[in-house]
Design a protein around this motif. Sequence first.
Motif, PDB file in Angstrom:
ATOM      1  N   VAL A 416       0.847  -1.205   0.000  1.00  0.00           N
ATOM      2  CA  VAL A 416       0.000   0.000   0.000  1.00  0.00           C
ATOM      3  C   VAL A 416       0.879   1.251   0.000  1.00  0.00           C
ATOM      4  CG1 VAL A 416      -1.770   1.285   1.254  1.00  0.00           C
ATOM      5  CG2 VAL A 416      -1.801  -1.221   1.290  1.00  0.00           C
ATOM      6  N   ARG A 417       0.495   2.231  -0.854  1.00  0.00           N
ATOM      7  CA  ARG A 417       1.162   3.530  -0.863  1.00  0.00           C
ATOM      8  C   ARG A 417       0.123   4.634  -1.018  1.00  0.00           C
ATOM      9  NH1 ARG A 417       6.734   2.924  -4.465  1.00  0.00           N
ATOM     10  NH2 ARG A 417       7.616   1.180  -3.250  1.00  0.00           N
ATOM     11  N   ALA A 418       0.384   5.739  -0.359  1.00  0.00           N
ATOM     12  CA  ALA A 418      -0.578   6.855  -0.386  1.00  0.00           C
ATOM     13  C   ALA A 418      -0.572   7.583  -1.712  1.00  0.00           C
ATOM     14  CB  ALA A 418      -0.261   7.837   0.747  1.00  0.00           C
ATOM     15  N   GLU A 419       0.554   7.462  -2.468  1.00  0.00           N
ATOM     16  CA  GLU A 419       0.654   8.154  -3.752  1.00  0.00           C
ATOM     17  C   GLU A 419       0.963   7.165  -4.866  1.00  0.00           C
ATOM     18  OE1 GLU A 419       3.459  11.313  -3.503  1.00  0.00           O
ATOM     19  OE2 GLU A 419       2.450  12.309  -1.828  1.00  0.00           O
ATOM     20  N   ALA A 420       0.421   7.454  -6.037  1.00  0.00           N
ATOM     21  CA  ALA A 420       0.647   6.580  -7.191  1.00  0.00           C
ATOM     22  C   ALA A 420       2.106   6.639  -7.629  1.00  0.00           C
ATOM     23  CB  ALA A 420      -0.264   6.992  -8.340  1.00  0.00           C
TER      24      ALA A 420
END
Length: 663
Positions: A416-420
């Motif tokens: 999971v990452r908050a930014e693409a």
Amino acid sequence: MTDALAARDLEWALNTPELEEEHKKINAGIVRTRFPPEPNGYLHIGHAKSMNMNFSLAFKKLGVPAESRRTVFRYDDTNPEAESKEYIDSLKKDLDWLGWKPEKTTFSSDNFDFLESCAERLIKAGKAYVCFLASSEVEAQRECCKKRLNAISKGLDPDKEVGDAGGLYPGRYRDTGVEENLKLWNRMKKGFYKQGECSLRMKMDLTSANPNMHDLMAYRIKYSAHPHAGPGRCVYPSYDFTHCICDSFERIDYSICTLEFETRREPYFWLLKELDMYRPKVYEMSRLNIEYTVLSKRRLLKLVEKTVRGWDDPRMPTISGLRRRGYTAECLNAFCDDVGATRNSNLVEVGRLQQHARVALADKARRCMGVLTPVKVVCKGVAKSMLKVPDYPQAPEMGEHDVEFTPTFYVDKRDVRAEADSNFFGFAPGHLVGIKYANIKVVVDSVGPDGVECHVVEEGKPKSYVTWVGEGGLRCEVREYGNLFTVPEPSSDWESEVNPDSEVVFAQAMVDPSVSELCDSKGLDKWTSNVSFQFERIGYFVVDDDTTWVHGQGKGNIVFNSIVGLKEDKAKLAGEGKGKGKGGGGKSSGDAQRAKQAAAKARLEIPLKELFAKDPEWKGLYSKYDDDGIPTHDKEGEELKKSQVKKLKKEYEKHKKALDKKK
């Protein structure tokens, strides 16, 4: 018989024709070795190498047929202060677990009466004497011997240049008469002297260039009950006095030890010559040295006392620690076969041991899905469903288990990452992600502090399929282990080089509930191998002895220990436990190359057509193959791209050439 275990010859090592004939008659075609550990600690992986040598490899090198092979398991128990019943029991259980079957089990202490009679024979022959020198005086005497030898080598007069060290050379007790020595010896045995007040020394050769010939101790006074022989003795024999006599007494053909004992070859044969006993052949091999590890019992004991949780801590290189870590007997024995036994000293890369673990576990560790740092995912447009998941994707016929997919599920934080990010294929805003086994694709709507929101879509081809655990997943504790030291070769300052982050605890991890029954604490035993799993896309894990889970009651805690990652170069998982990460000081520039060499060696045992189905690097990644065994479809059933197949064909050709070269 070959001379495969030939080493430095000594005149004293030669048997008389009578002794040779007697030995051959008694052994009657049998060739015998011995494995003689001291029960002053737990066995470690260096002992595993010694067992492999004494129970197997030595006979192979010598060309001894299976029916003529015998190995004695002997407890070298001559130091009651350092030994215990706990250690005695642990040695036997580790030997059994590794699968070695001794001809018989003996104790040096069972021969105490015979050993004392040998000491008396030496005294009567004028070859042993009772010495009242303090330990500091003995050291000064030996230093004097060294200086005198140095003076002689320079052509100088040792009496003028060095002298007698204040009467310590050759020693004021060395010429005591036989009758007086017998009286003193009997007084020693009856407890007339304080511990350390005197000792029985062998009258050897103070002019020898080998300091181990400078009148070694045969017996010392110790007022301690023996853990096997019990109380009642005041004197105990030394290692140098005991092991050669026991070797001869037990009709050993090959006495195999490590290279630091090479200088003890002279006293070994001197003593047997003076006693007119059969002299076995002696062979010294290099000690096992592994990266990021210490194998000195003194250091291991200090680790137990100050750093780890016991001799069986999964970070310890003991047999018990490695077993608790999830290493199998098959893995350790294969590793010892691979390392072999030579007189060349070298540092073995830790990746070599890890690769053997992967090979041993690849077909035996049941697959399941787990997440170490759970992140909540809410998926719109999908309902609950029960899925059939193979226990072993590479062999569907071996069974399957049920997994419930739920609209709310959990994935690992590393996915999971908050930014693409174009180089990241997990959950990030706008990303298309596949949900493994559920046969659905989702687009991520948002990633926030409360988790991930997404919705199901029909179109598109995901670049990744993520593992997950449903709402009904079991909470568990996962202990991830790295190297115990921060440097490949711990120095004399080894205590400062201990890695404080060698254990990372993931207290809120989750695992597929289908493992519940297999993790029942009733089936755990610290002296056997516990059940292991492959957490898909993460690595291999074993159920730890601390597990309290009771399957029938659905309560308790499941604890997993990490064994090894899926690949040698696998990136470390993000750590959010009680440590900062796996640690271990990183890899030296040669580590990766050595790991590749170990993997290549193991790969040579795989038939060409089975390369991609059985090699740990590719095993389980594909579902269909062409007639040559080259993959055509990935594990999800998707057809491989031409570029992927082309790359695999290159690996196929490379393996073909390696196999042809081997022939």
